[in-house]
Design a protein around this motif. Structure first.
Motif, short mmCIF file in Angstrom:
data_model
loop_
_atom_site.label_atom_id
_atom_site.label_comp_id
_atom_site.label_asym_id
_atom_site.label_seq_id
_atom_site.Cartn_x
_atom_site.Cartn_y
_atom_site.Cartn_z
N VAL A 191 0.83 -1.21 0.00
CA VAL A 191 0.00 0.00 0.00
C VAL A 191 0.87 1.26 0.00
CG1 VAL A 191 -1.66 1.32 1.36
CG2 VAL A 191 -1.98 -1.12 1.07
N LEU A 192 1.93 1.26 0.82
CA LEU A 192 2.82 2.43 0.87
C LEU A 192 3.48 2.67 -0.48
CD1 LEU A 192 4.55 2.23 4.35
CD2 LEU A 192 3.00 3.98 3.49
N THR A 193 3.85 1.57 -1.13
CA THR A 193 4.49 1.71 -2.45
C THR A 193 3.55 2.40 -3.42
OG1 THR A 193 5.43 -0.44 -2.00
CG2 THR A 193 5.76 0.46 -4.20
N ILE A 194 2.29 1.97 -3.42
CA ILE A 194 1.33 2.56 -4.34
C ILE A 194 1.10 4.02 -4.00
CG2 ILE A 194 -1.05 2.46 -5.18
CD1 ILE A 194 0.54 0.19 -6.25
N ILE A 195 1.05 4.34 -2.70
CA ILE A 195 0.86 5.73 -2.30
C ILE A 195 1.98 6.59 -2.88
CG2 ILE A 195 0.86 7.34 -0.34
CD1 ILE A 195 -0.59 5.26 1.28
N GLY A 196 3.21 6.09 -2.79
CA GLY A 196 4.34 6.83 -3.34
C GLY A 196 4.23 7.02 -4.84
N LEU A 197 3.86 5.92 -5.52
CA LEU A 197 3.75 5.99 -6.98
C LEU A 197 2.64 6.94 -7.40
CD1 LEU A 197 4.26 2.27 -7.99
CD2 LEU A 197 5.84 4.17 -8.28
N GLN A 198 1.58 6.99 -6.58
CA GLN A 198 0.45 7.85 -6.93
C GLN A 198 0.82 9.32 -6.94
OE1 GLN A 198 -2.76 6.92 -4.29
NE2 GLN A 198 -3.81 5.80 -5.89
N PHE A 199 1.87 9.66 -6.18
CA PHE A 199 2.21 11.06 -6.06
C PHE A 199 2.52 11.69 -7.41
CE2 PHE A 199 4.91 14.69 -5.08
CZ PHE A 199 4.01 15.38 -4.27
N SER A 200 3.19 10.94 -8.28
CA SER A 200 3.53 11.50 -9.60
C SER A 200 2.27 11.72 -10.43
CB SER A 200 4.51 10.60 -10.33
OG SER A 200 3.90 9.38 -10.64
N PHE A 201 1.30 10.79 -10.28
CA PHE A 201 0.04 10.97 -11.00
C PHE A 201 -0.73 12.17 -10.45
CE2 PHE A 201 0.95 6.54 -11.90
CZ PHE A 201 0.74 6.51 -13.26
N LEU A 202 -0.62 12.35 -9.12
CA LEU A 202 -1.32 13.47 -8.51
C LEU A 202 -0.74 14.79 -8.97
CD1 LEU A 202 -1.84 12.21 -4.86
CD2 LEU A 202 -3.59 12.73 -6.54
N LEU A 203 0.58 14.84 -9.11
CA LEU A 203 1.22 16.08 -9.55
C LEU A 203 0.81 16.40 -10.98
CD1 LEU A 203 3.01 17.82 -7.86
CD2 LEU A 203 5.00 16.82 -8.94
N ALA A 204 0.81 15.38 -11.85
CA ALA A 204 0.37 15.58 -13.23
C ALA A 204 -1.11 15.93 -13.26
CB ALA A 204 0.65 14.33 -14.06
N GLY A 205 -1.89 15.24 -12.40
CA GLY A 205 -3.32 15.51 -12.34
C GLY A 205 -3.59 16.92 -11.86
N ALA A 206 -2.78 17.40 -10.92
CA ALA A 206 -2.96 18.74 -10.38
C ALA A 206 -2.87 19.78 -11.49
CB ALA A 206 -1.90 19.01 -9.31
N ILE A 207 -1.97 19.53 -12.45
CA ILE A 207 -1.77 20.46 -13.55
C ILE A 207 -3.06 20.62 -14.36
CG2 ILE A 207 -0.61 20.61 -15.79
CD1 ILE A 207 1.91 19.86 -14.42
N ILE A 208 -3.78 19.50 -14.54
CA ILE A 208 -5.04 19.55 -15.30
C ILE A 208 -6.15 20.18 -14.46
CG2 ILE A 208 -6.83 18.14 -16.39
CD1 ILE A 208 -4.73 16.36 -17.48
N ILE A 209 -6.24 19.73 -13.20
CA ILE A 209 -7.31 20.23 -12.31
C ILE A 209 -7.19 21.74 -12.11
CG2 ILE A 209 -8.08 20.19 -9.90
CD1 ILE A 209 -9.13 17.84 -11.34
N GLU A 210 -5.95 22.25 -12.09
CA GLU A 210 -5.75 23.70 -11.93
C GLU A 210 -6.50 24.49 -13.01
OE1 GLU A 210 -1.56 24.24 -12.06
OE2 GLU A 210 -1.26 23.32 -10.10
N GLN A 211 -6.61 23.88 -14.19
CA GLN A 211 -7.29 24.56 -15.29
C GLN A 211 -8.77 24.73 -15.00
OE1 GLN A 211 -4.21 25.42 -16.55
NE2 GLN A 211 -5.40 25.56 -18.41
N VAL A 212 -9.36 23.72 -14.30
CA VAL A 212 -10.78 23.79 -14.00
C VAL A 212 -11.06 24.90 -13.00
CG1 VAL A 212 -12.78 22.49 -13.18
CG2 VAL A 212 -10.93 21.29 -14.34
N PHE A 213 -10.17 25.06 -12.03
CA PHE A 213 -10.42 26.00 -10.93
C PHE A 213 -9.66 27.32 -11.09
CE2 PHE A 213 -11.50 21.86 -9.23
CZ PHE A 213 -12.68 22.11 -8.59
N PHE A 214 -9.05 27.52 -12.25
CA PHE A 214 -8.26 28.73 -12.50
C PHE A 214 -7.26 28.99 -11.38
CE2 PHE A 214 -12.54 29.19 -14.26
CZ PHE A 214 -12.23 29.24 -15.60
N LEU A 215 -6.57 27.94 -10.97
CA LEU A 215 -5.59 28.09 -9.90
C LEU A 215 -4.25 28.50 -10.51
CD1 LEU A 215 -6.32 24.89 -7.77
CD2 LEU A 215 -6.97 27.25 -7.25
#
Lengths: 315, 271
Positions: free
Chosen positions: A239-263
């Motif tokens: 589970v910890l391994t997956i949490i770590g791996l998810q971080f890169s997806f979250l960072l890339a995802g954040a870039i897209i989500i920022e567009q929705v919220f004009f962040l």
């Protein structure tokens, strides 16, 4: 452990070096000369030449690569072609939106996934498990930016609990800043929580079949006690391994989500830089993202070896 | 046949059928502007309503399915076409410098999320569906290389491979004739999963403007257009979003179902 850490650090440095080479030369083949782009089509040739010298574009590719890497190591990412301000400062400002957003989402997804995964594993095959698994199946299928729009529609436009977009800024205090990141973080966390729930459940189910779990039951623990005392701790490794791996997806995802919220995060910065052909900004942001991914993977490797000593000798 | 496989297959076929049908028939021309009929909610004439230019959303969703499927499918093709041979080679030469090189190369590509690859490609060549395909395709390569190598390694220890080697077959022939057929099921399942991830990635890239450009319809861009109008025309966002969810859900269910169906051993382990 020291030898393992050294070996991993060496491979971390090597990965970073190769990644920086790839990024530098990919950007290098981009058509168009930044100096003439900055000055427009009517610029005098000597003005362009002077700017080229100022930007260091007249040096050889090799020299420029090393100057770029050396600068980055000292926190100097060069000057933006469009804004004529240091790129490092531009990135630093934006990072304090994107990074907290990714971490906020990571926290939320963990808070959702742990109880959900444990619940599903404890009720394997029953209706509760089926409901959780059905929800995760739907969760991974929902695009996070679409979910973000739906959240805006419900909680910002109809219920008016949140603003539809924008960032309050950290200077306005922790509360308002986090409040403006809450909807984006929920949107970002949902698909990740769905994945993590599935991992948590299957890791626990694997553990439940282990001999030491049977021993725990045999010595009189109830199913629930055995799960909490022995199962959970052992399931943490995958589970910890997956949490770590998810971080890169979250960072890339954040870039897209920022567009929705004009962040005003890294996403806005990089997309503006692409449209204004501010390649040095693109280059630096990409390098930073790749650096974050490689670094997190490195930390996951270390954490993994820390929990599971067998891995140290294997690699 | 599992329930997942049937349900997933049905949903996926529905999307595929819509995409194929759009080549010969759509209720309206998906590019035809009709400003007087703009922003209609679903009704008898426009089954899923119209957008801010009065274009028929049902027709746009049908043609958008084409874009999604084409991008994701070709990206899976790139990933398999390059990743599988790399994985087979790494497994056949386990422990050699070639194996090391391939696996380290994989790690490197893995460090570039498809969004980052797309940002790089777009910075150089500009945005477009082809660039989205390349970005997602490159991201798929290490996925297939890893899974192929992982599945091929234990096979190399088996007796039937030893028999093939004794019979004088080389590593290339053994990989092609014996290893590949034995990892094919796994690749089909992974292919389905990457297909669904590709649809999500394509939607995301188009949404931020790095994917298909106008006038090519795409679900992601329909959502980007819908964003400013979501308060008074929520159907503009709900419909393309549902199309994405149906496709991804269908493919994921199909992947799960295929895995159970193709590999009963795995099913026993999991349950």
């Amino acid at each position: 452990m020291l030898r393992y850490t050294l070996k991993r650090s060496l491979s971390l440095a090597l990965s970073l070096a190769v990644a920086s080479l790839v990024i530098f030369f990919v950007i290098e083949v981009a058509p168009g000369d930044p100096a003439s782009f900055m000055l427009g089509i009517n610029a005098e040739p000597d003005t362009v030449a002077a700017l080229r010298t100022e930007l260091g574009l007249d040096q050889s590719k090799g020299e420029r690569y090393f100057a770029w890497v050396q600068g980055m190591l000292q926190g100097d990412f060069g000057m933006s072609y469009t804004y004529r301000t240091p790129v490092a400062g531009m990135i630093a400002d934006r990072m304090w939106v994107s990074l907290p957003l990714a971490l906020y989402a990571l926290t939320l997804s963990t808070l959702i996934a742990f109880p959900a995964g444990i619940y599903a594993a404890a009720r394997r095959g029953k209706s509760g498990d089926m409901a959780v698994m059905g929800a995760t199946q739907l969760g991974v299928a929902v695009p996070n930016f679409w979910f973000a729009m739906i959240l805006v529609l419900i909680f910002a436009i109809n219920l008016r609990w949140f603003n539809a977009g924008g960032f309050a800024g950290w200077e306005s205090g922790l509360g308002p800043a986090l409040h403006s990141l809450t909807l984006p973080a929920i949107a970002l966390a949902l698909p990740q929580a769905a994945i993590l729930t599935r991992v948590m459940r299957s890791a626990l189910l694997d553990i439940l079949g282990e001999d030491f779990m049977r021993t725990a039951r045999a010595k009189g623990l109830t199913r629930r006690q055995a799960l909490w005392r022995h199962g959970l701790r052992n399931a943490m490794i995958p589970v910890l391994t997956i949490i770590g791996l998810q971080f890169s997806f979250l960072l890339a995802g954040a870039i897209i989500i920022e567009q929705v919220f004009f962040l005003p995060g890294l996403g806005r910065l990089v997309f503006q830089a692409i449209s204004s052909r501010d390649l040095i900004v693109v280059e630096s942001v990409v390098m930073l993202l790749v650096f974050a991914v490689i670094l997190v993977n490195f930390l996951v490797d270390l954490a993994y070896a820390l929990v599971d000593p067998r891995l140290r000798s294997r690699t | 046949m599992t329930r997942n496989l049937i349900l997933g297959g049905l949903l996926s076929s529905l999307v595929l059928l819509a995409a194929l049908l759009s080549f010969v028939w759509t209720p309206f021309d998906h590019t035809a502007l009709n400003i007087p009929a703009k922003l209609q909610i679903p009704n008898g004439t426009h089954w899923l309503g119209t957008d801010h230019f009065g274009r028929d959303i049902f027709s746009m969703v049908m043609v958008g399915a084409r874009t999604s499927i084409a991008v994701a499918l070709v990206a899976v093709g790139i990933g398999m076409g390059l990743g599988v041979p790399l994985g087979l080679t790494a497994a056949a030469r386990k422990g050699s410098w070639l194996d090391e090189l391939i696996m380290r190369g994989n790690d490197l590509v893995f460090a570039f999320p498809s969004l980052v690859i797309a940002i790089l490609i777009t910075a150089i060549f500009g945005a477009g569906a082809v660039n989205a395909i390349i970005a997602i395709g490159i991201f798929n390569i290490p996925v297939f290389a890893r899974i192929t190598r992982g599945a091929a390694l234990p096979l190399w220890q088996r007796e039937f491979i030893l028999a093939a080697r004794v019979a004088g077959k080389g590593a290339v022939r053994i990989s092609a004739e014996h290893i590949l057929p034995n990892v094919a099921n796994l690749l089909i399942v992974q292919g389905t999963i990457q297909f669904s991830l590709g649809i999500l990635a394509e939607a995301g890239l188009s949404y931020v403007g790095l994917g298909a450009q106008p006038p090519t319809p795409s679900w992601g861009r329909m959502l980007a257009d819908a964003q400013t109008m979501v308060s008074f025309a929520p159907h503009l966002a709900l419909i393309p979003g549902s199309a994405i969810i149906v496709s991804v859900l269908g493919l994921n269910l199909m992947g799960d179902g295929l895995r159970d169906w193709l590999d009963p051993k795995l099913r026993e382990v999991r349950e």
